[in-house]
Motif scaffolding. Structure first.
Motif, PDB file in Angstrom:
ATOM      1  N   ARG A  89      -9.649  -7.519  -6.957  1.00 20.51           N
ATOM      2  CA  ARG A  89      -8.344  -7.781  -6.337  1.00 20.51           C
ATOM      3  C   ARG A  89      -8.119  -9.279  -6.151  1.00 20.51           C
ATOM      4  O   ARG A  89      -7.011  -9.772  -6.319  1.00 20.51           O
ATOM      5  CB  ARG A  89      -8.242  -7.061  -4.992  1.00 20.51           C
ATOM      6  CG  ARG A  89      -7.812  -5.626  -5.173  1.00 20.51           C
ATOM      7  CD  ARG A  89      -7.081  -5.111  -3.968  1.00 20.51           C
ATOM      8  NE  ARG A  89      -7.930  -4.959  -2.809  1.00 20.51           N
ATOM      9  CZ  ARG A  89      -7.502  -5.048  -1.562  1.00 20.51           C
ATOM     10  NH1 ARG A  89      -6.235  -5.327  -1.312  1.00 20.51           N
ATOM     11  NH2 ARG A  89      -8.333  -4.895  -0.551  1.00 20.51           N
ATOM     12  N   ASP A 144      -4.885 -10.857  -7.644  1.00 20.03           N
ATOM     13  CA  ASP A 144      -3.916 -11.446  -6.714  1.00 20.03           C
ATOM     14  C   ASP A 144      -3.719 -12.946  -6.949  1.00 20.03           C
ATOM     15  O   ASP A 144      -2.644 -13.486  -6.679  1.00 20.03           O
ATOM     16  CB  ASP A 144      -4.339 -11.197  -5.255  1.00 20.03           C
ATOM     17  CG  ASP A 144      -4.228  -9.722  -4.851  1.00 20.03           C
ATOM     18  OD1 ASP A 144      -3.631  -8.944  -5.615  1.00 20.03           O
ATOM     19  OD2 ASP A 144      -4.737  -9.360  -3.773  1.00 20.03           O
ATOM     20  N   ASP A 174       1.723 -14.087   0.185  1.00 20.95           N
ATOM     21  CA  ASP A 174       2.779 -15.020  -0.246  1.00 20.95           C
ATOM     22  C   ASP A 174       3.708 -15.373   0.911  1.00 20.95           C
ATOM     23  O   ASP A 174       4.855 -15.721   0.706  1.00 20.95           O
ATOM     24  CB  ASP A 174       3.608 -14.364  -1.364  1.00 20.95           C
ATOM     25  CG  ASP A 174       4.214 -13.029  -0.912  1.00 20.95           C
ATOM     26  OD1 ASP A 174       3.774 -12.501   0.137  1.00 20.95           O
ATOM     27  OD2 ASP A 174       5.142 -12.537  -1.575  1.00 20.95           O
ATOM     28  N   ARG A 208       8.251  -6.768  -5.803  1.00 21.04           N
ATOM     29  CA  ARG A 208       8.058  -7.835  -4.812  1.00 21.04           C
ATOM     30  C   ARG A 208       9.391  -8.224  -4.176  1.00 21.04           C
ATOM     31  O   ARG A 208       9.489  -8.389  -2.965  1.00 21.04           O
ATOM     32  CB  ARG A 208       7.403  -9.079  -5.441  1.00 21.04           C
ATOM     33  CG  ARG A 208       6.053  -8.818  -6.087  1.00 21.04           C
ATOM     34  CD  ARG A 208       5.274 -10.103  -6.262  1.00 21.04           C
ATOM     35  NE  ARG A 208       4.891 -10.655  -4.972  1.00 21.04           N
ATOM     36  CZ  ARG A 208       3.837 -10.248  -4.275  1.00 21.04           C
ATOM     37  NH1 ARG A 208       3.044  -9.328  -4.747  1.00 21.04           N
ATOM     38  NH2 ARG A 208       3.575 -10.780  -3.106  1.00 21.04           N
ATOM     39  N   ARG A 250       0.837  -1.203   0.000  1.00 22.42           N
ATOM     40  CA  ARG A 250       0.000   0.000   0.000  1.00 22.42           C
ATOM     41  C   ARG A 250       0.870   1.251   0.000  1.00 22.42           C
ATOM     42  O   ARG A 250       0.557   2.244  -0.661  1.00 22.42           O
ATOM     43  CB  ARG A 250      -0.905   0.013   1.246  1.00 22.42           C
ATOM     44  CG  ARG A 250      -2.059  -0.952   1.136  1.00 22.42           C
ATOM     45  CD  ARG A 250      -2.837  -1.073   2.436  1.00 22.42           C
ATOM     46  NE  ARG A 250      -3.917  -2.013   2.266  1.00 22.42           N
ATOM     47  CZ  ARG A 250      -5.131  -1.694   1.798  1.00 22.42           C
ATOM     48  NH1 ARG A 250      -5.421  -0.441   1.527  1.00 22.42           N
ATOM     49  NH2 ARG A 250      -6.040  -2.619   1.634  1.00 22.42           N
TER      50      ARG A 250
HETATM   51  O1  C5P Z   1      -3.523  -7.020   2.681  1.00 16.83           O
HETATM   52  P1  C5P Z   1      -3.910  -5.778   1.909  1.00 16.83           P
HETATM   53  O2  C5P Z   1      -5.301  -5.814   1.391  1.00 16.83           O
HETATM   54  O3  C5P Z   1      -3.617  -4.535   2.673  1.00 16.83           O
HETATM   55  O4  C5P Z   1      -2.910  -5.773   0.635  1.00 16.83           O
HETATM   56  C1  C5P Z   1      -3.027  -4.848  -0.410  1.00 16.83           C
HETATM   57  C2  C5P Z   1      -2.554  -5.488  -1.712  1.00 16.83           C
HETATM   58  O5  C5P Z   1      -1.146  -5.725  -1.625  1.00 16.83           O
HETATM   59  C3  C5P Z   1      -3.156  -6.854  -2.036  1.00 16.83           C
HETATM   60  O6  C5P Z   1      -4.347  -6.768  -2.789  1.00 16.83           O
HETATM   61  C4  C5P Z   1      -2.064  -7.545  -2.815  1.00 16.83           C
HETATM   62  O7  C5P Z   1      -2.159  -7.254  -4.185  1.00 16.83           O
HETATM   63  C5  C5P Z   1      -0.792  -6.920  -2.307  1.00 16.83           C
HETATM   64  N1  C5P Z   1      -0.051  -7.810  -1.414  1.00 16.83           N
HETATM   65  C6  C5P Z   1       0.776  -8.754  -1.991  1.00 16.83           C
HETATM   66  N2  C5P Z   1       1.551  -9.557  -1.208  1.00 16.83           N
HETATM   67  C7  C5P Z   1       1.503  -9.451   0.132  1.00 16.83           C
HETATM   68  C8  C5P Z   1       0.623  -8.519   0.747  1.00 16.83           C
HETATM   69  C9  C5P Z   1      -0.156  -7.725  -0.068  1.00 16.83           C
HETATM   70  O8  C5P Z   1       0.837  -8.864  -3.210  1.00 16.83           O
HETATM   71  N3  C5P Z   1       2.307 -10.222   0.877  1.00 16.83           N
END
Ligand code: C5P
Length: 218
Positions: free
Chosen positions: A175, A179, A126, A104, A38
């Motif tokens: 999302r 995701d 992940d 990432r 975020r």
């Molecule tokens: O958990 P949250 O909704 O705050 O995460 C926001 C976005 O960050 C998710 O929709 C996802 O695309 C990405 N995210 C990710 N890997 C993570 C945590 C979050 O790709 N470990």
């Protein structure tokens, strides 16, 4: 013995809420990895960095120091952005920037360094599969889109963040799709994770289920 706990699952499944409670009870630290994505989404919006340009995002991230305090506040270069990063448009931006392998890699590296000393609960998408494949405890939390949209809507109202239920519902669906379908580290259950469907469970019930899993496993 201190160990690490990985909690993964789709957006608004209750991961952060549960992670915070468990962390308090175990005396562990909680790292909300979604907040880091975020931050990248938010900062790129603020500085007009093209969210489709992977290298520009990586260059931007080198100028960003993301930090947390013990109350879960999130800071970019010492500025508190806890409220800003929770806005609904930033959720989608976080998901957009999270598709890039270099974005990432940068965040995964930070997360692994933070959790290296054990005693951490990380929540994300992940954690059990990529960030901490050796985590002693892995939980995969799921819930219906409806249950998640209702929770997120209530959370926004409680925090006095402007919210529209239908927009939230659609964004969660979008999302989820993004995701789970991205090429790099898509959201998926680690083989050795315990899956919990929280649609009809209270927060207390989820915490109790995880606590008894931890006691039985360790
Ligand atoms: O958990 P949250 O909704 O705050 O995460 C926001 C976005 O960050 C998710 O929709 C996802 O695309 C990405 N995210 C990710 N890997 C993570 C945590 C979050 O790709 N470990």
């Amino acid at each position: 013995m201190r160990f690490n706990i990985a909690i993964d699952g789709p957006s608004a499944a209750g991961k952060s809420t549960i992670a915070k409670i468990l962390a308090k009870e175990l005396g562990y630290a909680h790292l909300d990895t979604g907040a880091m994505y975020r931050c990248v989404g938010y900062y790129s919006k603020l500085h007009h960095v093209d969210q489709k340009d992977e290298d520009a995002l990586v260059a931007m991230m080198k100028e960003m120091e993301i930090a947390f305090d013990s109350d879960g506040h999130v800071f970019i270069n010492q500025e508190d952005v806890s409220t800003e990063i929770r806005q609904n448009d930033i959720s989608m931006m976080a998901s957009n920037v999270s598709v890039f392998p270099k974005v990432r890699a940068h965040l995964v590296n930070l997360q692994q360094k933070i959790a290296a000393n054990k005693g951490y609960i990380l929540d994300g998408r992940d954690i059990g599969t990529v960030v901490l494949p050796d985590a002693e405890i892995k939980i995969f939390m799921v819930a219906s889109v409806e249950a998640r949209a209702k929770r997120r809507y209530k959370e926004y109202l409680d925090k006095q963040i402007e919210a529209d239920y239908d927009v939230i519902y659609k964004d969660i669906e979008t999302r989820d799709y993004q995701d789970t379908h991205r090429a790099t580290s898509p959201l998926k259950k680690a083989e050795d994770a315990l899956e919990i469907d929280t649609s009809a469970m209270s927060i207390d019930e989820v915490v109790i289920a995880i606590q008894s899993y931890i006691s039985a496993k360790l």
